[in-house]
Scaffold this motif. Structure first.
Motif: not given
Length: 115
Positions: A89-106
């Motif tokens: 669950l953590l890896l899936i959330l990090l690869s989906m939500a983490g990458a999406s949040l990084h792309a949105w903010t950066m």
């Protein structure tokens, strides 16, 4: 421009702010729409455009998350419980939500005074 019936067609240009916003939304949605399989693509595009060390580290981090997620997917049995399920669950959330949040903010925004 004219159409087949002789009427003139107007060409309307899309403002740069709308185009930039659409690209930003697209890159932020890419990791979510691909269920994390393309989580490193937005950070790669940012690293290629901006060429900063932090962007390359972000790309390396999301690439490592992708490798860990695929390895975990191949080694984990179908019915997981407890710690294995939490790591999945953590890896899936990090690869989906983490990458999406990084792309949105950066992703670079259009400056308020620039048009």
């Amino acid at each position: 421009m004219t159409t087949e019936k002789g009427r003139e067609m107007k060409v309307v240009a899309i403002p740069a702010a709308v185009q930039r916003g659409a690209v930003r939304v697209g890159f932020a949605a890419l990791p979510v729409l691909t269920l994390g399989l393309l989580c490193n693509v937005p950070s790669l595009i940012l690293a290629l455009r901006r060429r900063t060390r932090a962007d390359w580290w972000a790309f390396a981090g999301f690439s490592a998350v992708l490798v860990a997620w695929i390895t975990d997917l191949g080694l984990t049995p179908d019915d997981t419980h407890g710690l294995l399920f939490t790591s999945d669950l953590l890896l899936i959330l990090l690869s989906m939500a983490g990458a999406s949040l990084h792309a949105w903010t950066m992703w670079p925004r259009l400056a308020a005074g620039r048009r």
